[in-house]
Design an enzyme around this catalytic site. Structure first.
Site, PDB file in Angstrom:
ATOM      1  N   THR A 184       0.851  -1.194   0.000  1.00 44.35           N
ATOM      2  CA  THR A 184       0.000   0.000   0.000  1.00 44.35           C
ATOM      3  C   THR A 184       0.883   1.238   0.000  1.00 44.35           C
ATOM      4  OG1 THR A 184       0.005   0.040   2.395  1.00 44.35           O
ATOM      5  CG2 THR A 184      -1.814  -1.111   1.342  1.00 44.35           C
ATOM      6  N   GLU A 329      -6.142  -3.058  -1.215  1.00 48.53           N
ATOM      7  CA  GLU A 329      -6.625  -4.167  -0.378  1.00 48.53           C
ATOM      8  C   GLU A 329      -7.802  -4.897  -1.020  1.00 48.53           C
ATOM      9  OE1 GLU A 329      -5.730  -1.215   0.650  1.00 48.53           O
ATOM     10  OE2 GLU A 329      -4.837  -1.237   2.657  1.00 48.53           O
ATOM     11  N   LYS A 437     -13.585  18.390  10.647  1.00 47.66           N
ATOM     12  CA  LYS A 437     -14.573  18.385  11.725  1.00 47.66           C
ATOM     13  C   LYS A 437     -14.724  19.816  12.231  1.00 47.66           C
ATOM     14  CE  LYS A 437     -14.233  13.593  12.772  1.00 47.66           C
ATOM     15  NZ  LYS A 437     -13.520  12.499  13.365  1.00 47.66           N
ATOM     16  N   TRP A 442     -19.410  17.508   9.916  1.00 46.35           N
ATOM     17  CA  TRP A 442     -18.342  17.032   9.041  1.00 46.35           C
ATOM     18  C   TRP A 442     -18.404  17.783   7.716  1.00 46.35           C
ATOM     19  CZ3 TRP A 442     -18.246  10.911   9.292  1.00 46.35           C
ATOM     20  CH2 TRP A 442     -17.822  10.528  10.580  1.00 46.35           C
TER      21      TRP A 442
HETATM   22  P1  AMP Z   1      -4.953   2.769  -3.233  1.00 45.34           P
HETATM   23  O1  AMP Z   1      -4.933   1.605  -2.352  1.00 45.34           O
HETATM   24  O2  AMP Z   1      -3.628   3.464  -3.367  1.00 45.34           O
HETATM   25  O3  AMP Z   1      -5.548   2.456  -4.556  1.00 45.34           O
HETATM   26  O4  AMP Z   1      -5.898   3.856  -2.550  1.00 45.34           O
HETATM   27  C1  AMP Z   1      -7.224   3.548  -2.227  1.00 45.34           C
HETATM   28  C2  AMP Z   1      -7.920   4.790  -1.770  1.00 45.34           C
HETATM   29  O5  AMP Z   1      -7.984   5.753  -2.817  1.00 45.34           O
HETATM   30  C3  AMP Z   1      -9.374   4.568  -1.402  1.00 45.34           C
HETATM   31  O6  AMP Z   1      -9.533   4.060  -0.104  1.00 45.34           O
HETATM   32  C4  AMP Z   1      -9.938   5.968  -1.535  1.00 45.34           C
HETATM   33  O7  AMP Z   1      -9.666   6.761  -0.408  1.00 45.34           O
HETATM   34  C5  AMP Z   1      -9.166   6.522  -2.704  1.00 45.34           C
HETATM   35  N1  AMP Z   1      -9.966   6.379  -3.933  1.00 45.34           N
HETATM   36  C6  AMP Z   1      -9.910   5.405  -4.850  1.00 45.34           C
HETATM   37  N2  AMP Z   1     -10.792   5.637  -5.843  1.00 45.34           N
HETATM   38  C7  AMP Z   1     -11.428   6.792  -5.524  1.00 45.34           C
HETATM   39  C8  AMP Z   1     -12.461   7.566  -6.134  1.00 45.34           C
HETATM   40  N3  AMP Z   1     -12.993   7.225  -7.296  1.00 45.34           N
HETATM   41  N4  AMP Z   1     -12.869   8.664  -5.492  1.00 45.34           N
HETATM   42  C9  AMP Z   1     -12.326   9.050  -4.312  1.00 45.34           C
HETATM   43  N5  AMP Z   1     -11.351   8.382  -3.700  1.00 45.34           N
HETATM   44  C10 AMP Z   1     -10.899   7.262  -4.300  1.00 45.34           C
END
Ligand code: AMP
Length: 537
Positions: A184, A329, A437, A442
């Site tokens: 990650t 994940e 916040k 929120w």
């Molecule tokens: P990653 O594991 O690097 O792909 O990051 C995942 C995170 O990216 C998710 O938990 C979201 O917070 C953010 N994310 C992924 N797709 C979107 C989307 N379409 N809109 C907003 N946030 C997103």
């Protein structure tokens, strides 16, 4: 009583085996790192992956061994995906945008035995090489003669593919065996490893092809701009071979002009990537006053897409935008936005709030929103809470961590805050750590950013919470301008006045040349919070 059907294991090799039999001459086109175009096909990919598999076996690579790749999207990288996982070893994709220190940590943590890399990344490899404890051989994936001469730790990739094992066929083993590993992005704390299995990868690939997901057709030409080191390019290297579509790999040239030319020449119909890469393409489309001629759809995920980006693609060029959401994940696809037929008659402005949502859950992913105490919240499109997910391609434990990654009820907490409406459309309102916040309410930084980029003067926007003695936190809007016009806070708030509640208006605005973008193409809010930590509102 058990069913009486075959229990054939779902293995990654079955994907390429299928493609080589039924779509053998379907093209794989690569823009090489030298800039030239290389043509291959699924039969060749299967053959070369098998040769690589034989080479790995001769090197003594065993089932479960981790093999790292540090590479762009190319046909060579596809060979590594299939050759490594096909023999039961684990393909560990490294994010080439990470710092040397992060790469060293990740490689040592994974205990990778081999490191395959693109030649253009040689200096990065040279920098980290002395600190890697487990890597036995370093293998550049083209033109390697000079490197072999320098150091016996280097191996020649093409030589590896000439080693002969007669009558090699893909081995059959337990589908639950690990297939690939991706860490990650680790914006807080150390990066953590997500270890996908053959089974999870194959069922994710099958589900991705579904009509209300990526709807991949044999007629399609698919360009993953999303890198193969970012959650396996959203599974495209696995889903495209079973759909029979043509695959176009952009290498390392991801600027607007290069993407446009490649898409136009190779008749790309679907392209996938994070919002930031599309800004360059859209600017180039404006310059050419046309779209890459065959482009029908773009799938945008990884970060929220803005209304202005959807409008530019759809109104200016007739290219459909599908918003999508997922996580490392989650292999990664969780939801994808397509309009239900009942919405087709709505006006464009009535459709827009639905299109901006991340999408509806796909078969295989259960979604739930809960409050701080874990109580399920209603699917009314208004209640927002912690987004939990459950399903067969979702993590249970991080690599080498004993503690389960799940809640006591067996859900994975995504760290996102979301609403779900009665039609099942999920809308991310924020990351739980980014939400502002303010006086017990929120404020969604994402919603505020999305409307701010609709202003003519704003190219990119990020919102963070700043300490406020009375309200606890108030929003600071940080913008990259499109040109020389830098509107005042009052002008921006006037523009926002009919779009968001008044209490969400930013208390201050800062204009910057650029925003800090992390290794997966997203704005790094932690960095902004550091820069503006003493900011006074
Ligand atoms: P990653 O594991 O690097 O792909 O990051 C995942 C995170 O990216 C998710 O938990 C979201 O917070 C953010 N994310 C992924 N797709 C979107 C989307 N379409 N809109 C907003 N946030 C997103």
């Amino acid at each position: 009583m058990h069913g009486l059907m075959m229990n054939t294991p779902l293995l990654i090799s079955s994907l390429i085996k299928y493609a080589s039999q039924y779509h053998s001459d379907t093209q794989i086109v690569t823009r090489t790192l030298e800039g030239s175009i290389r043509f291959s096909n699924f039969e060749t990919l299967n053959e070369r992956s098998k040769k690589l598999a034989c080479g790995l076996l001769e090197l003594g690579i065993k089932s479960g061994d981790r093999i790292a790749t540090l590479a762009w999207n190319t046909d060579r990288h596809l060979e590594l995906y299939y050759g490594i996982s096909g023999i039961g070893a684990v393909c560990h994709t490294l994010n080439l945008r990470l710092s040397d220190e992060e790469l060293i940590y990740i490689i040592n943590h994974a205990e990778d035995r081999l490191l395959f890399f693109d030649n253009t990344l040689k200096s990065k490899v040279e920098n980290i090489k002395p600190y890697l404890k487990s890597v036995e051989k370093f293998i550049p994936i083209s033109k390697t003669k000079d490197l072999e001469d320098i150091d016996s730790h280097y191996l020649n990739y093409e030589n590896l593919l000439t080693r002969k094992i007669t009558n090699f066929d893909w081995p059959v083993f337990d589908e639950n065996q690990a297939a690939s590993l991706c860490y990650t992005s680790g914006t807080t704390g150390r990066p953590k490893g997500v270890l996908y299995s053959h089974r999870t990868t194959v069922i994710h690939a099958m589900a991705s092809c579904l009509n209300n997901v990526l709807a991949l057709r044999v007629e399609d030409v698919v360009l993953p701009v999303v890198p193969m080191f970012h959650v396996n390019a959203w599974g495209i290297p696995y889903s495209v071979p079973i759909s029979g579509a043509k695959l176009v790999m952009p290498g390392d040239k991801l600027d607007g002009k290069n993407l446009f030319d490649l898409m136009d020449k190779e008749n790309v119909t679907i392209a996938l990537g994070v919002p930031t890469v599309w800004l360059g393409l859209l600017d180039h489309m404006d310059k050419e006053a046309r779209k890459p001629h065959a482009l029908e759809r773009v799938i945008i995920g990884g970060a929220a897409v803005s209304e202005s980006m959807i409008d530019r693609f759809e109104i200016d060029y007739g290219v459909n935008v599908h918003h999508a959401w997922g996580m490392t994940e989650m292999s990664p696809i969780g939801v994808l936005n397509s309009l239900k037929p009942k919405f087709s008659k709505l006006t464009r402005s009535d459709k827009m709030p639905i299109k901006l949502k991340q999408g509806r859950g796909i078969y295989g992913v259960e979604l739930q929103i809960v409050d701080d105490d874990g109580n399920e919240l209603p699917r009314d499109g208004a209640s927002s809470g912690h987004l939990l997910v459950r399903g067969p391609w979702i993590i249970s434990n991080y690599y080498k961590e004993k503690k389960s990654a799940l809640t006591k009820d067996g859900w994975f907490d995504t760290g996102d805050i979301a609403t779900i409406d009665k039609d099942g459309y999920m809308n991310i309102t924020d990351r739980s750590k980014d939400i502002i916040k303010s006086g017990g309410e929120w404020i969604s930084s994402v919603a505020l950013e999305n409307v701010a980029v609709g202003h003519d003067a704003v190219l990119q926007a990020a919102v963070i919470g700043i300490y406020h003695p009375k309200w606890q936190e108030r929003p600071l809007l940080i913008c990259v301008p499109k040109g020389d016009n830098l509107p005042s806070l009052e002008e921006i708030n006037k523009f926002l006045s009919d779009k968001i509640p008044k209490m969400w208006f930013p208390d201050a605005i800062e204009w910057v040349d650029k925003l800090p973008i992390g290794a997966t193409g997203k704005v790094v809010k932690a960095e902004l919070r550091k820069i503006y930590k003493d900011y006074k509102i």
